[in-house]
Design a protein around this motif. Structure first.
Motif, PDB file in Angstrom:
ATOM      1  N   LEU A   1       0.807  -1.219   0.000  1.00 35.74           N
ATOM      2  CA  LEU A   1       0.000   0.000   0.000  1.00 35.74           C
ATOM      3  C   LEU A   1       0.840   1.269   0.000  1.00 35.74           C
ATOM      4  O   LEU A   1       0.351   2.325  -0.387  1.00 35.74           O
ATOM      5  N   CYS A   2       2.063   1.184   0.446  1.00 37.96           N
ATOM      6  CA  CYS A   2       2.900   2.382   0.573  1.00 37.96           C
ATOM      7  C   CYS A   2       3.827   2.594  -0.614  1.00 37.96           C
ATOM      8  O   CYS A   2       4.790   3.341  -0.513  1.00 37.96           O
ATOM      9  N   THR A   3       3.566   1.971  -1.730  1.00 39.69           N
ATOM     10  CA  THR A   3       4.411   2.203  -2.897  1.00 39.69           C
ATOM     11  C   THR A   3       4.057   3.541  -3.518  1.00 39.69           C
ATOM     12  O   THR A   3       2.889   3.926  -3.594  1.00 39.69           O
ATOM     13  N   VAL A   4       5.078   4.276  -3.955  1.00 39.76           N
ATOM     14  CA  VAL A   4       4.891   5.584  -4.558  1.00 39.76           C
ATOM     15  C   VAL A   4       5.586   5.567  -5.906  1.00 39.76           C
ATOM     16  O   VAL A   4       6.765   5.218  -5.997  1.00 39.76           O
ATOM     17  N   PRO A   5       4.872   5.955  -6.962  1.00 38.36           N
ATOM     18  CA  PRO A   5       5.532   5.972  -8.272  1.00 38.36           C
ATOM     19  C   PRO A   5       6.565   7.095  -8.339  1.00 38.36           C
ATOM     20  O   PRO A   5       6.393   8.157  -7.744  1.00 38.36           O
ATOM     21  N   ALA A   6       7.632   6.871  -9.062  1.00 41.73           N
ATOM     22  CA  ALA A   6       8.684   7.880  -9.218  1.00 41.73           C
ATOM     23  C   ALA A   6       8.261   8.852 -10.307  1.00 41.73           C
ATOM     24  O   ALA A   6       7.946   8.461 -11.423  1.00 41.73           O
TER      25      ALA A   6
END
Length: 114
Positions: free
Chosen positions: A34-39
């Motif tokens: 859930l804590c993935t952030v796109p670059a």
């Protein structure tokens, strides 16, 4: 009877530990998912990124030069008030050093180094 109860208690504690480890691992995996952030890249040209970083660093250097320049002005003013020649020399050196640091990018551009 007591041996049977001890055996059940041991299996219960093992089950509790296994459940805790399972839920801790599952919660960790869920949190990581859930804590993935796109670059988000600033631009497609890497040269613009390097130039903006260079401008940022030169702005920091300019701010430090202005602070040193201000301190040099204060030293020169205090030396004139107290008639101290060595402090006046230090003040002028600090003043000219601050000027050179504050205008380092312009000096390097004029020379042709940057």
């Amino acid at each position: 009877m007591k041996k049977l109860m001890k055996k059940n208690e041991q299996s219960n504690t093992l089950n509790r530990r296994a459940r805790r480890h399972y839920f801790a691992g599952a919660l960790t995996m869920l949190t990581m998912t859930l804590c993935t952030v796109p670059a988000m890249a600033a631009g497609s040209d890497p040269l613009t990124i390097v130039n903006s970083l260079s401008d940022f660093i030169f702005n920091i250097i300019k701010a430090i030069g202005v602070i040193i320049l201000g301190w040099g002005v204060v030293q020169v003013g205090m030396s004139i008030q107290s008639h101290d020649a060595s402090q006046r020399t230090q003040g002028f050196l600090c003043l000219f050093g601050g000027l050179m640091i504050a205008f380092a990018k312009e000096i390097l551009t004029t020379i042709g180094a940057v």
